[in-house]
Motif scaffolding. Structure first.
Motif, PDB file in Angstrom:
ATOM      1  N   ALA A  21       0.723  -1.733   0.250  1.00 25.30           N
ATOM      2  CA  ALA A  21      -0.010   0.213   0.275  1.00 25.30           C
ATOM      3  C   ALA A  21       1.108   1.453   0.102  1.00 25.30           C
ATOM      4  N   VAL A  24       2.449   1.666  -3.698  1.00 22.73           N
ATOM      5  CA  VAL A  24       1.500   1.983  -4.274  1.00 22.73           C
ATOM      6  C   VAL A  24       0.764   3.442  -4.087  1.00 22.73           C
ATOM      7  N   TYR A  25       0.465   3.740  -2.977  1.00 23.87           N
ATOM      8  CA  TYR A  25      -0.266   4.776  -2.809  1.00 23.87           C
ATOM      9  C   TYR A  25       0.555   6.396  -2.752  1.00 23.87           C
ATOM     10  N   SER A  73      -1.857  -0.357  -8.778  1.00 25.17           N
ATOM     11  CA  SER A  73      -3.949  -0.062  -8.500  1.00 25.17           C
ATOM     12  C   SER A  73      -3.665   0.434  -7.299  1.00 25.17           C
ATOM     13  N   THR A  74      -4.415   0.908  -6.679  1.00 22.47           N
ATOM     14  CA  THR A  74      -4.880   1.223  -5.487  1.00 22.47           C
ATOM     15  C   THR A  74      -5.619   0.096  -5.122  1.00 22.47           C
ATOM     16  N   ASP A  75      -6.774   0.485  -5.696  1.00 15.42           N
ATOM     17  CA  ASP A  75      -7.783  -0.511  -5.427  1.00 15.42           C
ATOM     18  C   ASP A  75      -7.569  -1.906  -5.078  1.00 15.42           C
ATOM     19  N   SER A  77      -4.954  -2.711  -3.938  1.00 18.20           N
ATOM     20  CA  SER A  77      -4.358  -2.868  -2.558  1.00 18.20           C
ATOM     21  C   SER A  77      -5.470  -2.831  -1.741  1.00 18.20           C
ATOM     22  N   ASP A  78      -6.574  -2.373  -1.731  1.00 16.84           N
ATOM     23  CA  ASP A  78      -7.207  -1.844  -0.569  1.00 16.84           C
ATOM     24  C   ASP A  78      -8.019  -3.430   0.037  1.00 16.84           C
TER      25      ASP A  78
END
Length: 104
Positions: A21, A24-25, A73-75, A77-78
């Protein structure tokens, strides 16, 4: 166990998703290297062990790992963070971390 790992498998599941996370973030995947892909494979093995996640949750996690190739892809990672929490909740008895250190 390396100083960069944690003592339990539960903690390692959370640590891996946190490292991904952050990359990517905060970094936009600019530092993504093959070690991250290896960490994600280790994560998939982890959440498939002990009391594994449901087949549906494992499929979502595998898709998220695929989507994360390259660290964009942050999605995804979530999704992995959620999978880690569910796995930890399903495995409340702490287990020693015996995973090999992959350099991240």
């Amino acid at each position: 166990m390396s100083v960069h790992q944690v003592e339990t498998l539960q903690g390692e599941a959370i640590r891996i998703t946190g490292k991904v996370a952050y990359e990517v973030y905060d970094n936009g995947g600019i530092n993504w290297e093959p070690t991250f892909n290896a960490l994600l494979q280790q994560f998939l093995e982890l959440i498939s062990s002990q009391v594994p996640l449901s087949a549906e949750e494992l499929a979502r996690a595998k898709k998220a790992v695929w989507d994360l190739c390259g660290g964009k892809s942050t999605d995804a990672s979530d999704v992995l963070r959620e999978a880690a929490v569910h796995w930890v909740l399903a495995n409340p008895v702490l287990r020693a971390n015996t995973l090999p250190f992959l350099g991240r």
